[in-house]
Design a protein around this motif. Structure first.
Motif, PDB file in Angstrom:
ATOM      1  N   ALA A  45      38.034  32.145  49.693  1.00 41.21           N
ATOM      2  CA  ALA A  45      38.301  31.786  51.092  1.00 41.21           C
ATOM      3  C   ALA A  45      39.506  32.566  51.633  1.00 41.21           C
ATOM      4  CB  ALA A  45      38.550  30.286  51.213  1.00 41.21           C
ATOM      5  N   GLY A  46      39.271  33.313  52.709  1.00 41.20           N
ATOM      6  CA  GLY A  46      40.317  34.090  53.342  1.00 41.20           C
ATOM      7  C   GLY A  46      40.535  35.459  52.715  1.00 41.20           C
ATOM      8  N   LEU A  47      39.781  35.756  51.677  1.00 43.36           N
ATOM      9  CA  LEU A  47      39.916  37.035  50.972  1.00 43.36           C
ATOM     10  C   LEU A  47      38.555  37.718  50.924  1.00 43.36           C
ATOM     11  CD1 LEU A  47      42.006  35.671  47.967  1.00 43.36           C
ATOM     12  CD2 LEU A  47      42.895  36.872  49.975  1.00 43.36           C
ATOM     13  N   SER A  48      38.489  38.870  50.277  1.00 43.51           N
ATOM     14  CA  SER A  48      37.202  39.535  50.104  1.00 43.51           C
ATOM     15  C   SER A  48      36.634  39.177  48.735  1.00 43.51           C
ATOM     16  CB  SER A  48      37.349  41.051  50.229  1.00 43.51           C
ATOM     17  OG  SER A  48      37.957  41.579  49.063  1.00 43.51           O
ATOM     18  N   TRP A  49      35.307  39.218  48.630  1.00 48.23           N
ATOM     19  CA  TRP A  49      34.668  38.936  47.347  1.00 48.23           C
ATOM     20  C   TRP A  49      35.041  40.003  46.326  1.00 48.23           C
ATOM     21  CZ3 TRP A  49      33.374  34.947  44.879  1.00 48.23           C
ATOM     22  CH2 TRP A  49      32.574  35.024  43.746  1.00 48.23           C
ATOM     23  N   GLU A  50      35.293  41.207  46.777  1.00 48.59           N
ATOM     24  CA  GLU A  50      35.693  42.270  45.861  1.00 48.59           C
ATOM     25  C   GLU A  50      36.967  41.882  45.108  1.00 48.59           C
ATOM     26  OE1 GLU A  50      37.050  46.950  45.733  1.00 48.59           O
ATOM     27  OE2 GLU A  50      36.214  46.171  47.598  1.00 48.59           O
ATOM     28  N   ILE A  51      37.910  41.265  45.784  1.00 45.74           N
ATOM     29  CA  ILE A  51      39.147  40.826  45.126  1.00 45.74           C
ATOM     30  C   ILE A  51      38.811  39.840  44.007  1.00 45.74           C
ATOM     31  CG2 ILE A  51      41.253  39.435  45.436  1.00 45.74           C
ATOM     32  CD1 ILE A  51      41.462  40.724  48.264  1.00 45.74           C
ATOM     33  N   ILE A  52      37.929  38.908  44.283  1.00 46.23           N
ATOM     34  CA  ILE A  52      37.554  37.903  43.277  1.00 46.23           C
ATOM     35  C   ILE A  52      36.840  38.572  42.105  1.00 46.23           C
ATOM     36  CG2 ILE A  52      36.249  35.781  42.857  1.00 46.23           C
ATOM     37  CD1 ILE A  52      38.809  35.544  44.707  1.00 46.23           C
ATOM     38  N   LEU A  53      35.938  39.496  42.400  1.00 43.12           N
ATOM     39  CA  LEU A  53      35.248  40.196  41.315  1.00 43.12           C
ATOM     40  C   LEU A  53      36.234  40.966  40.441  1.00 43.12           C
ATOM     41  CD1 LEU A  53      31.958  41.683  42.817  1.00 43.12           C
ATOM     42  CD2 LEU A  53      32.206  39.823  41.171  1.00 43.12           C
ATOM     43  N   ARG A  54      37.189  41.617  41.054  1.00 45.21           N
ATOM     44  CA  ARG A  54      38.182  42.374  40.276  1.00 45.21           C
ATOM     45  C   ARG A  54      39.015  41.451  39.387  1.00 45.21           C
ATOM     46  NH1 ARG A  54      38.098  47.493  41.379  1.00 45.21           N
ATOM     47  NH2 ARG A  54      37.474  48.288  43.409  1.00 45.21           N
ATOM     48  N   LYS A  55      39.207  40.227  39.834  1.00 48.30           N
ATOM     49  CA  LYS A  55      40.029  39.272  39.090  1.00 48.30           C
ATOM     50  C   LYS A  55      39.196  38.265  38.284  1.00 48.30           C
ATOM     51  CE  LYS A  55      44.040  39.407  42.165  1.00 48.30           C
ATOM     52  NZ  LYS A  55      45.196  39.426  41.281  1.00 48.30           N
ATOM     53  N   ARG A  56      37.881  38.392  38.307  1.00 53.02           N
ATOM     54  CA  ARG A  56      37.026  37.375  37.689  1.00 53.02           C
ATOM     55  C   ARG A  56      37.358  37.156  36.210  1.00 53.02           C
ATOM     56  NH1 ARG A  56      30.527  37.258  38.235  1.00 53.02           N
ATOM     57  NH2 ARG A  56      30.819  39.413  37.589  1.00 53.02           N
ATOM     58  N   GLU A  57      37.548  38.220  35.452  1.00 49.33           N
ATOM     59  CA  GLU A  57      37.871  38.041  34.029  1.00 49.33           C
ATOM     60  C   GLU A  57      39.237  37.380  33.865  1.00 49.33           C
ATOM     61  OE1 GLU A  57      35.641  38.110  31.655  1.00 49.33           O
ATOM     62  OE2 GLU A  57      34.253  38.686  33.254  1.00 49.33           O
ATOM     63  N   GLY A  58      40.154  37.688  34.755  1.00 46.00           N
ATOM     64  CA  GLY A  58      41.457  37.018  34.747  1.00 46.00           C
ATOM     65  C   GLY A  58      41.313  35.534  35.025  1.00 46.00           C
ATOM     66  N   PHE A  59      40.462  35.187  35.988  1.00 46.86           N
ATOM     67  CA  PHE A  59      40.181  33.777  36.271  1.00 46.86           C
ATOM     68  C   PHE A  59      39.580  33.096  35.048  1.00 46.86           C
ATOM     69  CE2 PHE A  59      40.184  34.792  40.901  1.00 46.86           C
ATOM     70  CZ  PHE A  59      40.919  33.708  41.361  1.00 46.86           C
ATOM     71  N   ARG A  60      38.620  33.770  34.423  1.00 51.50           N
ATOM     72  CA  ARG A  60      37.958  33.173  33.251  1.00 51.50           C
ATOM     73  C   ARG A  60      38.944  32.932  32.123  1.00 51.50           C
ATOM     74  NH1 ARG A  60      32.361  36.702  33.723  1.00 51.50           N
ATOM     75  NH2 ARG A  60      31.315  35.237  35.138  1.00 51.50           N
ATOM     76  N   ALA A  61      39.860  33.868  31.925  1.00 44.31           N
ATOM     77  CA  ALA A  61      40.877  33.676  30.885  1.00 44.31           C
ATOM     78  C   ALA A  61      41.828  32.544  31.271  1.00 44.31           C
ATOM     79  CB  ALA A  61      41.647  34.978  30.658  1.00 44.31           C
ATOM     80  N   ALA A  62      42.301  32.557  32.505  1.00 45.85           N
ATOM     81  CA  ALA A  62      43.271  31.562  32.964  1.00 45.85           C
ATOM     82  C   ALA A  62      42.693  30.147  32.974  1.00 45.85           C
ATOM     83  CB  ALA A  62      43.770  31.933  34.357  1.00 45.85           C
ATOM     84  N   PHE A  63      41.414  30.037  33.291  1.00 46.60           N
ATOM     85  CA  PHE A  63      40.757  28.725  33.354  1.00 46.60           C
ATOM     86  C   PHE A  63      39.877  28.480  32.123  1.00 46.60           C
ATOM     87  CE2 PHE A  63      41.981  29.240  37.790  1.00 46.60           C
ATOM     88  CZ  PHE A  63      42.410  27.959  38.114  1.00 46.60           C
ATOM     89  N   VAL A  64      40.303  29.023  30.986  1.00 46.27           N
ATOM     90  CA  VAL A  64      39.658  28.833  29.678  1.00 46.27           C
ATOM     91  C   VAL A  64      38.133  28.839  29.760  1.00 46.27           C
ATOM     92  CG1 VAL A  64      41.622  27.768  28.496  1.00 46.27           C
ATOM     93  CG2 VAL A  64      40.073  26.316  29.788  1.00 46.27           C
ATOM     94  N   GLY A  65      37.612  29.946  30.301  1.00 44.82           N
ATOM     95  CA  GLY A  65      36.167  30.110  30.386  1.00 44.82           C
ATOM     96  C   GLY A  65      35.506  29.151  31.364  1.00 44.82           C
ATOM     97  N   PHE A  66      36.285  28.620  32.283  1.00 40.42           N
ATOM     98  CA  PHE A  66      35.783  27.617  33.231  1.00 40.42           C
ATOM     99  C   PHE A  66      35.066  26.496  32.484  1.00 40.42           C
ATOM    100  CE2 PHE A  66      36.640  30.928  36.352  1.00 40.42           C
ATOM    101  CZ  PHE A  66      37.161  30.195  37.396  1.00 40.42           C
ATOM    102  N   ASP A  67      35.691  26.056  31.416  1.00 46.00           N
ATOM    103  CA  ASP A  67      35.197  24.895  30.663  1.00 46.00           C
ATOM    104  C   ASP A  67      35.684  23.649  31.402  1.00 46.00           C
ATOM    105  OD1 ASP A  67      35.014  22.656  28.951  1.00 46.00           O
ATOM    106  OD2 ASP A  67      35.195  23.932  27.166  1.00 46.00           O
TER     107      ASP A  67
END
Length: 189
Positions: A45-67
């Motif tokens: 929200a408020g950003l581009s999807w490209e930013i989220i895609l670039r950070k997706r692996e970082g999100f997955r690591a930070a949120f423990v695989g979205f468990d």
């Protein structure tokens, strides 16, 4: 040279093209993945999807695989860790919404409610959409239901983008090479 006709938003960026060609619009029936994508759409929200895609692996690591079981137990120390993590979008409200979203996901599971079954209950199968829409009456209805359950960052526009991403709606433009492929995948299920 790649001569495939894609949806215009994929542009010439290889990351966006890869996402378009392999993920966007493919019907997802895995509860955890549906939840992960909904949470990432909220971060977008408020950003581009490209930013989220670039950070997706970082999100997955930070949120423990979205468990959801693990994320639901995040406390103040985890929130501070996430706020300091340059690998994700550091927005406290969105982090808190993700933690609460995990708790809601688990509460639903504890009641015997499968998140995937819930998500697909609104349509039963993929529907044709219109990529020109930012939201629809259906995305507004799903948004309202998600909000009633306590989810945050799930307005009708975010929900519609999520519906497109997880294949609840097939919004590939008619000339896109993925339009028929996605329709065939959905029909063969």
């Amino acid at each position: 040279m790649d001569d495939k006709h894609r949806c215009g938003w994929a542009g010439s960026n290889p990351l966006m093209q890869q996402y378009h060609d392999t993920e966007w619009g493919v019907p997802v029936h895995d509860s955890r993945m549906l939840w992960e994508t909904l949470m990432l759409e909220g971060f977008q929200a408020g950003l581009s999807w490209e930013i989220i895609l670039r950070k997706r692996e970082g999100f997955r690591a930070a949120f423990v695989g979205f468990d959801p079981k693990k994320v639901a137990r995040f406390g103040e120390q985890d929130i501070e860790r996430l706020m300091a993590d340059p690998g994700i979008v550091r927005a406290r409200a969105k982090i808190l919404a993700t933690i609460r979203g995990a708790q809601i996901f688990n509460e639903m599971a504890d009641r015997g409610e499968d998140f995937a079954a819930y998500c697909w209950s609104f349509t039963g199968k993929p529907i044709e959409g219109s990529i020109n829409d930012a939201q629809t009456p259906l995305s507004a209805a799903i948004s309202k239901d998600l909000k009633a359950r306590g989810f945050k960052f799930v307005g009708p526009t975010i929900v519609y983008a999520w519906m497109q991403a997880v294949g609840i709606t097939n919004d590939h433009v008619p000339a896109c090479f993925r339009k028929a492929e996605i329709a065939d995948q959905a029909n063969s299920r």
